[in-house]
Design an enzyme around this catalytic site. Sequence first.
Site, PDB file in Angstrom:
ATOM      1  N   LEU A  79      -5.057   4.680   5.712  1.00  0.00           N
ATOM      2  CA  LEU A  79      -5.862   3.575   6.268  1.00  0.00           C
ATOM      3  C   LEU A  79      -4.999   2.509   6.933  1.00  0.00           C
ATOM      4  O   LEU A  79      -5.466   1.760   7.782  1.00  0.00           O
ATOM      5  CB  LEU A  79      -6.689   2.913   5.160  1.00  0.00           C
ATOM      6  CG  LEU A  79      -7.739   3.762   4.462  1.00  0.00           C
ATOM      7  CD1 LEU A  79      -8.369   2.982   3.319  1.00  0.00           C
ATOM      8  CD2 LEU A  79      -8.805   4.207   5.451  1.00  0.00           C
ATOM      9  N   GLY A  80      -3.755   2.449   6.525  1.00  0.00           N
ATOM     10  CA  GLY A  80      -2.898   1.421   7.102  1.00  0.00           C
ATOM     11  C   GLY A  80      -1.483   1.542   6.584  1.00  0.00           C
ATOM     12  O   GLY A  80      -1.235   2.168   5.551  1.00  0.00           O
TER      13      GLY A  80
ATOM     14  N   GLY B 254       2.083  -1.001   6.426  1.00  0.00           N
ATOM     15  CA  GLY B 254       2.817  -2.216   6.782  1.00  0.00           C
ATOM     16  C   GLY B 254       4.252  -2.066   6.346  1.00  0.00           C
ATOM     17  O   GLY B 254       4.663  -0.990   5.894  1.00  0.00           O
ATOM     18  N   SER B 255       5.022  -3.149   6.444  1.00  0.00           N
ATOM     19  CA  SER B 255       6.430  -3.061   6.057  1.00  0.00           C
ATOM     20  C   SER B 255       6.583  -3.019   4.534  1.00  0.00           C
ATOM     21  O   SER B 255       7.644  -2.721   4.032  1.00  0.00           O
ATOM     22  CB  SER B 255       7.211  -4.234   6.644  1.00  0.00           C
ATOM     23  OG  SER B 255       6.363  -5.308   6.937  1.00  0.00           O
ATOM     24  N   PHE B 256       5.498  -3.329   3.811  1.00  0.00           N
ATOM     25  CA  PHE B 256       5.623  -3.374   2.358  1.00  0.00           C
ATOM     26  C   PHE B 256       4.867  -2.258   1.654  1.00  0.00           C
ATOM     27  O   PHE B 256       4.690  -2.284   0.458  1.00  0.00           O
ATOM     28  CB  PHE B 256       5.166  -4.735   1.828  1.00  0.00           C
ATOM     29  CG  PHE B 256       5.901  -5.856   2.477  1.00  0.00           C
ATOM     30  CD1 PHE B 256       7.223  -6.125   2.137  1.00  0.00           C
ATOM     31  CD2 PHE B 256       5.301  -6.618   3.464  1.00  0.00           C
ATOM     32  CE1 PHE B 256       7.926  -7.140   2.758  1.00  0.00           C
ATOM     33  CE2 PHE B 256       6.004  -7.642   4.093  1.00  0.00           C
ATOM     34  CZ  PHE B 256       7.319  -7.896   3.735  1.00  0.00           C
TER      35      PHE B 256
ATOM     36  N   VAL C 257      -1.364   2.419   2.746  1.00  0.00           N
ATOM     37  CA  VAL C 257      -2.661   2.442   2.074  1.00  0.00           C
ATOM     38  C   VAL C 257      -3.417   3.705   2.462  1.00  0.00           C
ATOM     39  O   VAL C 257      -3.477   4.069   3.641  1.00  0.00           O
ATOM     40  CB  VAL C 257      -3.489   1.179   2.452  1.00  0.00           C
ATOM     41  CG1 VAL C 257      -4.856   1.218   1.795  1.00  0.00           C
ATOM     42  CG2 VAL C 257      -2.742  -0.089   2.031  1.00  0.00           C
TER      43      VAL C 257
ATOM     44  N   LYS D 137      -2.757   1.975  -2.739  1.00  0.00           N
ATOM     45  CA  LYS D 137      -1.655   1.364  -2.012  1.00  0.00           C
ATOM     46  C   LYS D 137      -0.361   1.747  -2.702  1.00  0.00           C
ATOM     47  O   LYS D 137      -0.231   1.592  -3.916  1.00  0.00           O
ATOM     48  CB  LYS D 137      -1.791  -0.170  -1.975  1.00  0.00           C
ATOM     49  CG  LYS D 137      -0.687  -0.851  -1.157  1.00  0.00           C
ATOM     50  CD  LYS D 137      -0.755  -2.374  -1.197  1.00  0.00           C
ATOM     51  CE  LYS D 137      -1.693  -2.923  -0.140  1.00  0.00           C
ATOM     52  NZ  LYS D 137      -1.560  -4.404   0.034  1.00  0.00           N
TER      53      LYS D 137
ATOM     54  N   ASP E  17      -2.658 -15.219   2.964  1.00  0.00           N
ATOM     55  CA  ASP E  17      -2.701 -14.267   4.083  1.00  0.00           C
ATOM     56  C   ASP E  17      -4.161 -13.988   4.442  1.00  0.00           C
ATOM     57  O   ASP E  17      -4.554 -12.853   4.678  1.00  0.00           O
ATOM     58  CB  ASP E  17      -1.960 -12.984   3.708  1.00  0.00           C
ATOM     59  CG  ASP E  17      -1.572 -12.152   4.931  1.00  0.00           C
ATOM     60  OD1 ASP E  17      -1.612 -12.687   6.065  1.00  0.00           O
ATOM     61  OD2 ASP E  17      -1.231 -10.969   4.754  1.00  0.00           O
TER      62      ASP E  17
END
Length: 352
Positions: A28-29, A31-33, A36, A55, A167
């Site tokens: 689903l996604g 990021g740098s961390f 997901v 995640k 955020d």
Amino acid sequence: FDMFVLAFVERLFRPTYKKDDIVLGKKLGEGSFGAVYRVSLAKKPSSKGGDFVLKKATEYGAVEIWMNERVRRACANSCADFLYGFLENSSKKGAEYWLLWRFEGEATLTDLMQSREFPYNVEALILGEVQDLPKGLDRENRIIQTIMRQLLFALDGLHSTGIVHRDIKPQNIIFSEGSRTFKIIDLGAAADLRVGINYIPKEFLLDPRYAAPEQYIMSTQTPSAPSAPVATALSPVLWQLNLPDRFDIYSVGLIFLQMAFPGLRSDSSLIQFNRQLKRCDYDLVSWRQTVEPRASPELRKGFELLDLDGGIGWELLASMVRFKARQRISAKTALAHPYFDREGLLALSFIQ
Ligand code: ADP
Ligand code: MG
């Protein structure tokens, strides 16, 4: 003491999961961390491509698990329904934190706002039906008002718990199909000020598109604290002094702005708005004075919407998007603002 016993018993009887229980689905996604995925549970195979979300997080996963556990106990309705989080050591990438939530729905507020149908697509989701009524500013305003009320309600829950999200942005707001409300996700940058978890803001985590001008949630007078998660008791007095929750309020204000102004929904136009506002010393009224005379029809539409009912929408927006944190309205006070007195979307059909 009772709270401790309850938390312990709750934890004891809650199902736990491990790597082998989880069947990965669509990503689903990323990021740098972390990344997901939509997942299903091996014990509970599901037909619809997975009823859960996983995640795989790096070092900040520990904080995110802490925040989700706390939200679960203190303000469960504010955020996506969290199931379980654990440290997974067998991964090729080294130790990772795995976090499981219920899959709340397909669409984030970004997805919905990017549609030409916005805000009517949200009305259909909230009411569960498409209403055969004439479209117009007043109806759009009711829908946006209903979304704002839901966002502020969720945020008030977090803030009353002592958590600042830091955020808040449309990408981190999911529409929960089960409860037909918006919920907050992604507590990876959140801070729990009451116990000092993640006290030092990770400035680099902040999204510059939605971040309040102060950038740091604590003022510079605050003595610096250790950077690792620590369990020092931070008094509510500190919260009062610095009003860190108002950081999130600024971000919600920008979401309100984007909902009202179709021309400010894209990333590039929001970045341009931020630049213009900075040039106006973060004074929304002087921003209005500079842009309104030569406003495009799209921009004019936003002002018209916010000017309805004697301009109470504009008044609320202006009380959120302010340079000084202490001059910004709190989530709880905003919920009592006259903007929410008028009958919302749900008054048209059923109670919320
Ligand atoms: P990241 O740290 O990558 O931003 P997020 O927690 O924001 O991670 O999740 C990334 C994306 O995954 C979200 O934008 C959303 O589309 C989807 N997502 C996350 N949690 C859920 C959930 N509980 N239900 C449905 N979708 C979710
Ligand atoms: Mg996110």
